[in-house]
Design an enzyme around this catalytic site. Structure first.
Site, PDB file in Angstrom:
ATOM      1  CG  ASP A 144     -22.065   6.075  99.351  1.00 43.59           C
ATOM      2  OD1 ASP A 144     -22.456   5.055 100.136  1.00 43.59           O
ATOM      3  OD2 ASP A 144     -21.794   6.033  98.097  1.00 43.59           O
TER       4      ASP A 144
ATOM      5  CG  ASP B 289     -20.848   4.676  94.396  1.00 44.81           C
ATOM      6  OD1 ASP B 289     -21.232   3.456  94.414  1.00 44.81           O
ATOM      7  OD2 ASP B 289     -21.112   5.384  95.243  1.00 44.81           O
TER       8      ASP B 289
HETATM    9  C1  LIG Z   1     -17.489  -3.327  94.088  1.00 40.22           C
HETATM   10  C2  LIG Z   1     -18.677  -2.659  94.517  1.00 40.22           C
HETATM   11  C3  LIG Z   1     -18.595  -1.379  95.307  1.00 40.22           C
HETATM   12  C4  LIG Z   1     -17.560  -1.606  96.338  1.00 40.22           C
HETATM   13  C5  LIG Z   1     -17.618  -0.032  97.178  1.00 40.22           C
HETATM   14  N1  LIG Z   1     -16.451  -0.118  98.298  1.00 40.22           N
HETATM   15  C6  LIG Z   1     -15.428   0.418  97.735  1.00 40.22           C
HETATM   16  O1  LIG Z   1     -15.160   0.805  96.547  1.00 40.22           O
HETATM   17  C7  LIG Z   1     -14.277   0.478  98.878  1.00 40.22           C
HETATM   18  C8  LIG Z   1     -14.453   1.723  99.458  1.00 40.22           C
HETATM   19  C9  LIG Z   1     -13.768   1.902 100.758  1.00 40.22           C
HETATM   20  C10 LIG Z   1     -13.212   2.962 101.114  1.00 40.22           C
HETATM   21  C11 LIG Z   1     -12.494   3.272 102.104  1.00 40.22           C
HETATM   22  C12 LIG Z   1     -12.491   1.851 103.193  1.00 40.22           C
HETATM   23  C13 LIG Z   1     -12.850   0.616 102.721  1.00 40.22           C
HETATM   24  C14 LIG Z   1     -13.616   0.775 101.484  1.00 40.22           C
HETATM   25  N2  LIG Z   1     -13.005   0.454  98.086  1.00 40.22           N
HETATM   26  C15 LIG Z   1     -12.620  -0.789  97.907  1.00 40.22           C
HETATM   27  O2  LIG Z   1     -13.420  -1.741  97.826  1.00 40.22           O
HETATM   28  N3  LIG Z   1     -11.347  -0.987  97.349  1.00 40.22           N
HETATM   29  C16 LIG Z   1     -11.017  -2.211  96.916  1.00 40.22           C
HETATM   30  C17 LIG Z   1     -10.225  -2.013  95.407  1.00 40.22           C
HETATM   31  O3  LIG Z   1      -9.462  -1.019  95.510  1.00 40.22           O
HETATM   32  C18 LIG Z   1      -9.888   0.338  96.083  1.00 40.22           C
HETATM   33  C19 LIG Z   1     -10.397   0.067  97.211  1.00 40.22           C
HETATM   34  C20 LIG Z   1     -18.800  -0.178  98.089  1.00 40.22           C
HETATM   35  O4  LIG Z   1     -19.294  -0.913  98.644  1.00 40.22           O
HETATM   36  N4  LIG Z   1     -19.327   1.289  97.866  1.00 40.22           N
HETATM   37  C21 LIG Z   1     -20.479   1.874  98.898  1.00 40.22           C
HETATM   38  C22 LIG Z   1     -19.972   2.782  99.982  1.00 40.22           C
HETATM   39  C23 LIG Z   1     -18.851   2.341 100.463  1.00 40.22           C
HETATM   40  C24 LIG Z   1     -18.857   1.143 101.596  1.00 40.22           C
HETATM   41  C25 LIG Z   1     -17.711   0.940 102.315  1.00 40.22           C
HETATM   42  C26 LIG Z   1     -17.351   2.219 103.063  1.00 40.22           C
HETATM   43  C27 LIG Z   1     -16.919   3.280 102.238  1.00 40.22           C
HETATM   44  C28 LIG Z   1     -18.176   3.585 101.356  1.00 40.22           C
HETATM   45  C29 LIG Z   1     -21.444   2.216  97.944  1.00 40.22           C
HETATM   46  O5  LIG Z   1     -22.686   2.966  98.615  1.00 40.22           O
HETATM   47  O6  LIG Z   1     -21.017   3.365  97.061  1.00 40.22           O
HETATM   48  C30 LIG Z   1     -22.354   1.390  96.977  1.00 40.22           C
HETATM   49  F1  LIG Z   1     -23.114   1.967  96.140  1.00 40.22           F
HETATM   50  F2  LIG Z   1     -21.509   0.562  96.420  1.00 40.22           F
HETATM   51  C31 LIG Z   1     -23.294   0.287  97.783  1.00 40.22           C
HETATM   52  O7  LIG Z   1     -22.880  -0.761  98.370  1.00 40.22           O
HETATM   53  N5  LIG Z   1     -24.745   0.879  97.973  1.00 40.22           N
HETATM   54  C32 LIG Z   1     -25.507   0.236  98.708  1.00 40.22           C
END
Ligand SMILES: CCCC[C@H](NC(=O)[C@H](Cc1ccccc1)NC(=O)N1CCOCC1)C(=O)N[C@@H](CC1CCCCC1)C(O)(O)C(F)(F)C(=O)NC
Length: 331
Positions: free
Chosen positions: A36, A220
């Protein structure tokens, strides 16, 4: 040294995330971790978690590793953009990714994870590849795997070659010329926010004219979709029959049978086109005739995010040199 490891989509129907095998400790314990670039904590499901919060995930048990050392008095706690989170204590141990080993890497062992992690049984934890300033370990923040590996890498880079519904690769320490075509376009990175923040030079919807406009966003790998300013997103969905911005589904949806335009974005003078198939992301619920778009508005997010839907349309070089830059190439 160098390393190379597979990035495997965790879902067969749509690319929600990619995991990569990582071995921890002695004897090696292998977990599937989500690399990530949007965060900077390496954390894992661990033997310190209540069993009620584990549902099929692999765990790291530091007490089964002869090389694990407790980082006494240190803890961590992280909350992600999607509201998920985890917290726990910290060990150091050997970590190997695709043949590249870092000795005494901080491994953040979960003592609590939010429900969305418990229910996502394909993700055993994360490897943060953002800038180490974002690391949440206290009282002494820790370095990322990439930062620890950097001095031993042939070149201070890692690359992402993510793919649509198939396995791609993360490479460390080298740029594999076989993975891209043409030239790599490099642009400056502003690492102050702790993310790989870079300027995009504009966009086009389908075969329409390219609109030059400087868009600051983050590359990202841990975010599934692309989140951009509302003006861009509404211009895109104006071209999609039956598209609406659904409050109940939390974003733009449309009939799955709709024909979607491509979306092109600029990096410097280079242009990258996201195929329509990547933007017809997934049915809102399994089997639904209503689909959720891979391009969504960033107005509720706070920053623009070039997530996996965009990254898999290119070969991306995360250059951790001084100053850091990011390179984009076609493939
Ligand atoms: C809208 C703003 C960003 C949302 C982003 N999440 C996402 O993109 C999650 C990822 C996920 C994967 C598998 C299972 C569950 C969730 N997917 C998601 O929200 N969706 C909903 C929309 O359809 C697509 C899938 C996020 O928080 N990314 C984190 C890392 C994820 C955290 C949750 C687990 C998987 C990794 C990040 O680190 O990239 C960040 F930069 F966004 C962050 O929050 N940094 C502090």
């Amino acid at each position: 040294g160098t390393g190379s490891a597979a990035a495997v989509p965790i879902n067969a129907d749509f690319d929600i995330a990619y995991v990569t095998p990582v071995t921890l400790g002695t004897p090696p314990q292998t977990l599937q971790l989500d690399f990530d670039s949007g965060s900077s904590d390496l954390w894992v499901f661990s033997s310190h978690l209540p069993t009620s919060q584990i549902r099929g995930q692999q765990i790291y048990a530091p007490n089964k590793s002869s090389t694990a050392k407790l980082l006494d008095g240190h803890s961590w706690s992280i909350t992600y953009g999607d509201g998920s989170g985890s917290r726990g204590n910290v060990y150091t141990d050997n970590v190997t990714v695709g043949g590249l080993t870092v000795g005494s890497q901080a491994i953040e062992c979960a003592q609590q994870v939010s429900s969305s992690f418990t229910t996502e049984d394909h993700i055993d934890g994360l490897v943060g590849l953002g800038f180490s300033t974002l690391n949440t370990v206290s009282p002494k923040s820790q370095l990322t795997f990439f930062d620890n590996a950097k001095s031993n890498l042939d070149s201070p880079v890692f690359t992402a070659d993510l793919k649509y519904k198939q396995a791609g690769t993360y490479d460390f320490g080298f740029i594999d010329e076989a993975k891209y075509t043409g030239e790599i376009t490099y642009v400056p990175v502003n690492s102050d926010p702790g993310y790989w923040t870079f300027p995009s030079s504009g966009y086009a919807v389908g075969s329409g004219n390219f609109t030059a406009s400087s868009i600051s966003g983050i590359a990202d790998t841990g975010t599934s979709l692309v989140y951009l300013p509302t003006a861009i997103v509404t211009a895109y969905y104006r071209q999609v029959q039956g598209a609406t911005n659904s409050r109940s589904y939390g974003g733009y949806v449309f009939p799955c049978a709709s024909t979607l335009p491509t979306f092109t974005f600029g990096v410097g003078a280079a242009r990258f086109t996201i195929p329509a198939a990547y933007l017809n992301y997934a049915p809102v619920t399994p089997g639904s005739a209503t689909c959720f778009g891979g391009l969504q508005s960033s107005s509720g997010v706070g920053i623009n995010i070039w997530g996996d839907v965009a990254l898999k349309a290119a070969f991306v070089v995360f250059n951790g040199g001084n100053p850091p830059t990011i390179g984009w190439a076609a493939k």
